[in-house]
Design an enzyme around this catalytic site. Structure first.
Site, PDB file in Angstrom:
ATOM      1  CB  THR A 121     -10.945   2.050  -2.535  1.00 33.41           C
ATOM      2  OG1 THR A 121     -10.525   2.418  -1.259  1.00 33.41           O
ATOM      3  CG2 THR A 121     -11.648   3.543  -3.296  1.00 33.41           C
ATOM      4  CD  GLU A 172      -8.917   6.245  -4.648  1.00 37.65           C
ATOM      5  OE1 GLU A 172      -9.960   6.775  -4.027  1.00 37.65           O
ATOM      6  OE2 GLU A 172      -7.681   5.312  -4.221  1.00 37.65           O
ATOM      7  CE  LYS A 220      -7.697   2.080  -3.984  1.00 39.14           C
ATOM      8  NZ  LYS A 220      -6.486   2.550  -2.975  1.00 39.14           N
ATOM      9  CG  ASP A 257      -1.995   0.908   1.005  1.00 42.17           C
ATOM     10  OD1 ASP A 257      -2.361   1.380  -0.066  1.00 42.17           O
ATOM     11  OD2 ASP A 257      -2.815   1.063   2.165  1.00 42.17           O
ATOM     12  CG  PHE A 316     -10.706   1.374   4.164  1.00 45.75           C
ATOM     13  CD1 PHE A 316     -10.482   0.688   3.119  1.00 45.75           C
ATOM     14  CD2 PHE A 316     -10.216   2.775   4.265  1.00 45.75           C
ATOM     15  CE1 PHE A 316     -10.064   1.516   1.803  1.00 45.75           C
ATOM     16  CE2 PHE A 316      -9.659   3.433   3.144  1.00 45.75           C
ATOM     17  CZ  PHE A 316      -9.758   2.786   1.938  1.00 45.75           C
TER      18      PHE A 316
END
Length: 327
Positions: free
Chosen positions: A167, A106, A142, A27, A189
């Site tokens: 996400t 993203e 994303k 990440d 998450f």
């Protein structure tokens, strides 16, 4: 019981053991971390790219993105938008030279409630990757896990063969809708869920197995495996290695360089806590969510509502900072 030094040398690190049961993803937007920990895949977001773009080592990528924006011309706003998209793709292309798998890139969080806008931007990113010789099979786009984002993912997967990573996923309703949309991967998450419970409840610390973020991902994983959904579950946003170890066996886990370093130094025995066999035996009921049902179920989860909107605002703010830097 202490482990003898000889035994410890023989025992693999927690990170190496984890890799036997789970696909480990980095990440980060920092290439050095990727070279060091050798993950299969990597994920980026506006916050990570903003941090990396401020490092002197990556100045050339920023300069190239700015030059690209200027070359395409148009208004200053258009030039900055084009430079920003180009920067995401340049980082992604560099990361792909260092990993065997896929990179996640993203779509602007400011489009989170604009289905058509997200579809257009995703296709634009895929075109930019194509220009630098990277095929769409190595990219995950994303998207925010809003209703609009999930439906954009459905269209991108079904009509354009573009793989999506959903996400900012906090609620079970979001996970169910993503599975029904047939997206490639979701990123529930963990750490941000824990943050909310610590901030809003009386309890300030949790055992890993009782951690609300860990329990959320476990339930989603069990639901997907019980009902045969192909969507990959990738736990994300960890606060400590305990959360990661408690999700050993999850399809994928995306982990920051700091926690990858900690796992590489730990020598404890890891046993998978998640498995397809156990998931298939669990007592979850299958549900179907249309838009009205999705909005209601998601709205019933105060943590998820607050963390989704907070996450969108944070990613949007970092996208604005990145644009200012490019300007």
């Amino acid at each position: 019981m202490s482990v003898s030094p000889v035994k410890r040398q023989k025992m693999e690190s927690a990170l190496d053991q984890l890799k036997h049961h789970t696909t480990v993803v980095a990440d980060t937007g920092d290439f050095n971390a990727i070279d060091e920990y050798k993950p299969l895949d990597a994920t980026t977001n506006p916050s990570l790219i903003l941090a990396a773009a401020q490092m002197p080592a990556y100045q050339k990528l920023v300069d190239d993105a700015v030059a690209y924006g200027k070359k395409l011309g148009g208004s200053e706003e258009e030039q900055i938008k084009n430079a920003s998209d180009k920067l995401f793709v340049l980082f992604g292309a560099e990361i792909l030279k260092r990993i065997p798998g896929r990179v996640s890139t993203e779509v602007d969080a400011r489009l989170s409630f604009d289905k058509e806008g997200m579809i257009q931007r995703a296709r634009r990113l895929i075109d930019l990757y194509k220009e630098v010789g990277v095929g769409k099979d190595r990219i995950l786009i994303k998207l925010s896990s809003t209703w609009e984002g999930i439906q954009a993912g459905r269209v991108l997967e079904a009509e354009y063969g573009i793989h999506c990573n959903m996400t900012l996923l906090f609620s079970f309703a979001q996970a169910v809708a993503c599975a029904e949309a047939g997206v490639t991967l979701i990123s529930p998450f963990v750490g941000r869920i824990l943050d909310w419970y610590v901030a809003n409840g009386d309890k300030k610390s949790y055992e890993p197995s009782e951690d609300p973020g860990v329990k959320s991902v476990t339930k989603i994983y069990n639901y997907y495996k019980k009902f045969g959904y192909k969507t990959i579950v990738m736990g994300a946003s960890f606060r400590n290695t305990g959360q990661i170890k408690a999700l050993t066996g999850c399809d994928y886990l995306t982990i920051s360089p700091k926690l990858l370093a900690e796992l590489s130094k730990e020598h404890v025995k890891l046993t998978p806590t998640l498995s397809v066999k156990e998931a298939q035996a669990c007592n979850l009921e299958k549900i179907h969510l249309d838009e009205k049902a999705f909005r209601w179920h998601h709205n019933e989860d105060q943590m998820a509502v607050e963390k989704l909107s907070d996450g969108i605002r944070r990613f949007a703010a970092d996208a604005v900072k990145l644009e200012r830097m490019l300007k």
